[in-house]
Design an enzyme around this catalytic site. Structure first.
Site, PDB file in Angstrom:
ATOM      1  N   ASN A 151      41.673 -21.048  47.603  1.00 42.24           N
ATOM      2  CA  ASN A 151      41.685 -20.617  48.994  1.00 42.24           C
ATOM      3  C   ASN A 151      40.337 -20.932  49.630  1.00 42.24           C
ATOM      4  O   ASN A 151      39.287 -20.688  49.022  1.00 42.24           O
ATOM      5  CB  ASN A 151      41.937 -19.098  49.052  1.00 42.24           C
ATOM      6  CG  ASN A 151      42.853 -18.730  50.188  1.00 42.24           C
ATOM      7  OD1 ASN A 151      43.281 -19.589  50.974  1.00 42.24           O
ATOM      8  ND2 ASN A 151      43.158 -17.458  50.283  1.00 42.24           N
ATOM      9  N   THR A 164      48.189  -4.851  52.764  1.00 37.27           N
ATOM     10  CA  THR A 164      47.287  -3.743  52.400  1.00 37.27           C
ATOM     11  C   THR A 164      46.020  -3.851  53.252  1.00 37.27           C
ATOM     12  O   THR A 164      45.849  -4.810  54.014  1.00 37.27           O
ATOM     13  CB  THR A 164      46.841  -3.818  50.925  1.00 37.27           C
ATOM     14  OG1 THR A 164      46.028  -4.975  50.754  1.00 37.27           O
ATOM     15  CG2 THR A 164      47.997  -3.852  49.956  1.00 37.27           C
ATOM     16  N   TYR A 216      36.303 -15.557  44.518  1.00 34.94           N
ATOM     17  CA  TYR A 216      37.543 -14.814  44.245  1.00 34.94           C
ATOM     18  C   TYR A 216      38.538 -15.683  43.461  1.00 34.94           C
ATOM     19  O   TYR A 216      39.183 -15.223  42.512  1.00 34.94           O
ATOM     20  CB  TYR A 216      38.122 -14.382  45.585  1.00 34.94           C
ATOM     21  CG  TYR A 216      39.299 -13.444  45.527  1.00 34.94           C
ATOM     22  CD1 TYR A 216      39.143 -12.099  45.189  1.00 34.94           C
ATOM     23  CD2 TYR A 216      40.586 -13.894  45.851  1.00 34.94           C
ATOM     24  CE1 TYR A 216      40.228 -11.235  45.166  1.00 34.94           C
ATOM     25  CE2 TYR A 216      41.667 -13.037  45.843  1.00 34.94           C
ATOM     26  CZ  TYR A 216      41.488 -11.713  45.502  1.00 34.94           C
ATOM     27  OH  TYR A 216      42.574 -10.851  45.488  1.00 34.94           O
ATOM     28  N   GLY A 255      46.176   1.221  48.552  1.00 33.42           N
ATOM     29  CA  GLY A 255      46.717  -0.137  48.436  1.00 33.42           C
ATOM     30  C   GLY A 255      47.680  -0.301  47.274  1.00 33.42           C
ATOM     31  O   GLY A 255      48.505   0.579  46.978  1.00 33.42           O
TER      32      GLY A 255
HETATM   33  P1  NAD Z   1      42.274  -2.537  48.202  1.00 32.96           P
HETATM   34  O1  NAD Z   1      40.923  -2.973  48.678  1.00 32.96           O
HETATM   35  O2  NAD Z   1      43.154  -1.808  49.136  1.00 32.96           O
HETATM   36  O3  NAD Z   1      42.128  -1.664  46.874  1.00 32.96           O
HETATM   37  C1  NAD Z   1      41.278  -2.044  45.811  1.00 32.96           C
HETATM   38  C2  NAD Z   1      40.885  -0.798  45.055  1.00 32.96           C
HETATM   39  O4  NAD Z   1      39.978  -1.174  44.014  1.00 32.96           O
HETATM   40  C3  NAD Z   1      40.143   0.199  45.957  1.00 32.96           C
HETATM   41  O5  NAD Z   1      40.652   1.492  45.740  1.00 32.96           O
HETATM   42  C4  NAD Z   1      38.715   0.057  45.494  1.00 32.96           C
HETATM   43  O6  NAD Z   1      37.914   1.222  45.682  1.00 32.96           O
HETATM   44  C5  NAD Z   1      38.901  -0.262  44.020  1.00 32.96           C
HETATM   45  N1  NAD Z   1      37.686  -0.860  43.476  1.00 32.96           N
HETATM   46  C6  NAD Z   1      36.996  -1.902  43.997  1.00 32.96           C
HETATM   47  N2  NAD Z   1      35.885  -2.116  43.263  1.00 32.96           N
HETATM   48  C7  NAD Z   1      35.880  -1.199  42.268  1.00 32.96           C
HETATM   49  C8  NAD Z   1      34.994  -0.916  41.211  1.00 32.96           C
HETATM   50  N3  NAD Z   1      33.875  -1.621  41.039  1.00 32.96           N
HETATM   51  N4  NAD Z   1      35.289   0.099  40.380  1.00 32.96           N
HETATM   52  C9  NAD Z   1      36.420   0.827  40.545  1.00 32.96           C
HETATM   53  N5  NAD Z   1      37.300   0.605  41.538  1.00 32.96           N
HETATM   54  C10 NAD Z   1      37.031  -0.400  42.394  1.00 32.96           C
HETATM   55  O7  NAD Z   1      42.967  -3.853  47.662  1.00 32.96           O
HETATM   56  P2  NAD Z   1      44.495  -4.167  47.317  1.00 32.96           P
HETATM   57  O8  NAD Z   1      45.014  -5.084  48.346  1.00 32.96           O
HETATM   58  O9  NAD Z   1      45.238  -2.939  46.986  1.00 32.96           O
HETATM   59  O10 NAD Z   1      44.278  -5.056  46.012  1.00 32.96           O
HETATM   60  C11 NAD Z   1      44.506  -4.579  44.693  1.00 32.96           C
HETATM   61  C12 NAD Z   1      44.392  -5.752  43.733  1.00 32.96           C
HETATM   62  O11 NAD Z   1      45.318  -6.769  44.090  1.00 32.96           O
HETATM   63  C13 NAD Z   1      43.015  -6.418  43.742  1.00 32.96           C
HETATM   64  O12 NAD Z   1      42.688  -6.851  42.449  1.00 32.96           O
HETATM   65  C14 NAD Z   1      43.238  -7.610  44.645  1.00 32.96           C
HETATM   66  O13 NAD Z   1      42.308  -8.640  44.389  1.00 32.96           O
HETATM   67  C15 NAD Z   1      44.648  -7.996  44.273  1.00 32.96           C
HETATM   68  N6  NAD Z   1      45.365  -8.800  45.274  1.00 32.96           N
HETATM   69  C16 NAD Z   1      45.702  -8.282  46.498  1.00 32.96           C
HETATM   70  C17 NAD Z   1      46.398  -9.079  47.395  1.00 32.96           C
HETATM   71  C18 NAD Z   1      46.839  -8.586  48.754  1.00 32.96           C
HETATM   72  O14 NAD Z   1      47.441  -9.365  49.497  1.00 32.96           O
HETATM   73  N7  NAD Z   1      46.606  -7.339  49.119  1.00 32.96           N
HETATM   74  C19 NAD Z   1      46.744 -10.388  47.046  1.00 32.96           C
HETATM   75  C20 NAD Z   1      46.378 -10.867  45.817  1.00 32.96           C
HETATM   76  C21 NAD Z   1      45.702 -10.056  44.927  1.00 32.96           C
END
Ligand code: NAD
Length: 445
Positions: A345, A386, A351, A219
């Site tokens: 949201n 993602t 969250y 991601g």
């Molecule tokens: P994702 O689920 O694809 O990746 C998240 C990563 O964090 C994963 O590799 C997971 O294993 C790791 N992770 C989760 N818990 C963990 C822990 N306890 N210890 C270590 N690693 C841990 O998500 P993403 O979409 O790539 O999101 C990345 C960040 O961006 C997150 O903080 C998410 O909240 C934020 N975000 C994403 C979006 C979106 O639209 N994708 C929007 C707003 C915010």
């Protein structure tokens, strides 16, 4: 992740229907893949009394960006930069209309509008403070007007002392690196933090820097690791044990090292600090999870885990690294918030709380670290394609994509480029900022 609607409407019949029925018509956004930062000429506007107007041509020329101050009929402009730093009353705001109205039709597709203002709290007098604050509404509205062809509008407030610290931000905002950054307000020089530094190599500005990225195996985190590595940093990626294989494959590809840990574990701060024994320059607290339920159905463990992954653990890890002096002078701490932490949201009270907490983390820590020349900022992604957004119900997912000025979701690279901009040595006067990478949408994971 793909946006099937956007792929399906590319053929001529679908385009005919889209235009006649009035369906969303997401433009294809340009992204940077090497080469010049700006493909075309940037028209500069403003008066010679502006803080930056006189220095902009040379500054941008040094970045390989061609500029002019004279509008030519029939010419297309890749970008429009207006120095509004000297606007001192509401009457003066007419200068925006006088500059932009005649030229907007000449803005190229995926063009860039950047307005430069003076931090309202650093102006002399009520008139200037009001006029400068008005600029926010201007860029946010203009962004909505020009998004149809992939163009964006952003505002950069600069304090008078930080006039020579705008270069990295202009490079970012004028280039395709900011494809999904729209309607944002960036504040430079809010503290007396030392000025921007020149990078050792302009094509690898992070050479010699070590960057820790949590949640790096996939991601957004994987894109951040790749992008910081592209810019010269040595990567330390972290992820949970089930993703060890994916993380190690990526770190092998990038010549980085892996830390396998759950960041919420009691011993995570010491484990991470021990493995970063030589120190670290850039810390990106990217790991995050969602456990969505309306509050009336929320389980305590899902409340707690979401908050601890996004903000509790990052706070404990940062404290440990700072206590042990492992974040080097000139360092960067970067949090990942979310639109949900700003707009809220449905079904995401846990969250939304966590991601608003990330903003609190940035705002509380930033002023405390200026003496170490460490900046603390956050990115708040909107809807980014993602794995995380694939868990959304399809109706909400489609709305998330279309209800932005650019009528599509962003790509992981869009968030990663924003991280690289914060990490850039030239961004040393940017601290306490929360910038959305959301295409002016207000729905996201
Ligand atoms: P994702 O689920 O694809 O990746 C998240 C990563 O964090 C994963 O590799 C997971 O294993 C790791 N992770 C989760 N818990 C963990 C822990 N306890 N210890 C270590 N690693 C841990 O998500 P993403 O979409 O790539 O999101 C990345 C960040 O961006 C997150 O903080 C998410 O909240 C934020 N975000 C994403 C979006 C979106 O639209 N994708 C929007 C707003 C915010």
């Amino acid at each position: 992740m793909t946006d099937r609607y956007q792929s399906l409407i590319q053929n001529p019949i679908a385009q005919f229907l889209v235009k006649n029925i009035g369906l969303p018509n997401p433009p294809e956004l340009k992204r940077w893949n090497g080469g010049p930062l700006v493909d075309g000429t940037v028209l500069l506007g403003g008066s010679s009394d502006g803080l930056l107007f006189g220095s902009l041509p040379q500054l941008l020329k040094n970045d390989g960006i061609e500029t002019t101050t004279v509008r030519a009929e029939g010419r297309r402009y890749a970008g429009l930069v207006f120095d509004a730093t000297d606007l001192a009353s509401t009457r003066d705001l007419i200068a925006l209309q006088e500059f932009f109205t005649p030229v907007l039709r000449q803005l190229a597709s995926c063009g860039r509008v950047v307005v430069l203002g003076t931090l309202p709290e650093r102006t002399a007098g009520a008139g200037a403070a009001i006029a400068q604050r008005g600029l926010e509404g201007f860029v946010r509205s203009l962004g909505k007007e020009i998004g149809g062809n992939g163009s964006t509008a952003n505002l950069v407030y600069v304090s008078p002392e930080a006039a020579d610290a705008v270069d990295s931000t202009l490079q970012f905002l004028l280039s395709p690196k900011s494809a999904f950054v729209d309607g944002q307000v960036i504040r430079i020089g809010t503290t007396d933090l030392a000025d921007a530094e020149e990078p050792a190599a302009s094509d690898a500005p992070l050479t010699g820097k070590v960057a820790l990225v949590t949640g790096a195996s996939r991601g957004l985190g994987a894109a951040m690791a790749r992008t910081l590595h592209r810019d010269g940093a040595t990567i330390v990626g972290l992820d949970v044990p089930p993703l060890q294989g994916d993380l190690e494959t990526l770190m092998d590809e990038l010549g980085g090292t892996s830390i396998i840990a759950d960041i919420t574990a009691d011993d995570a701060p010491t484990t991470i600090a021990d493995q970063l024994g030589e120190g670290v320059d850039i810390v990106v607290h990217n790991a995050g999870i969602t456990r969505d339920k309306r509050l009336k159905n929320m389980k305590a463990e899902n409340w707690d885990k979401v908050i601890d992954v996004s903000v509790g653990a990052p706070q404990r890890i940062t404290d440990e690294l700072l206590d042990r002096g492992l974040i080097r002078e000139g360092g960067r701490v970067i949090g990942i918030s979310s639109i949900a932490g700003i707009a809220g949201n449905n079904g995401q009270t846990n969250y939304g709380t966590a991601k608003a907490g990330v903003i609190g983390f940035v705002q509380e820590l930033a002023p405390r670290l200026t003496d170490r020349r460490i900046t603390v900022n956050a990115i708040a992604p909107g809807f980014i394609e993602t794995d995380m957004v694939q868990t959304m119900p399809i109706g909400i997912r489609e709305a998330g994509r279309r209800l932005s000025s650019l009528s599509q979701g962003g790509q992981p690279i869009d968030v990663a480029e924003a991280i690289a901009w914060y990490a850039h040595p030239g961004s040393g006067a940017i601290t306490g900022n929360v910038v959305r990478v959301c295409g002016q949408g207000f729905l996201g994971a």
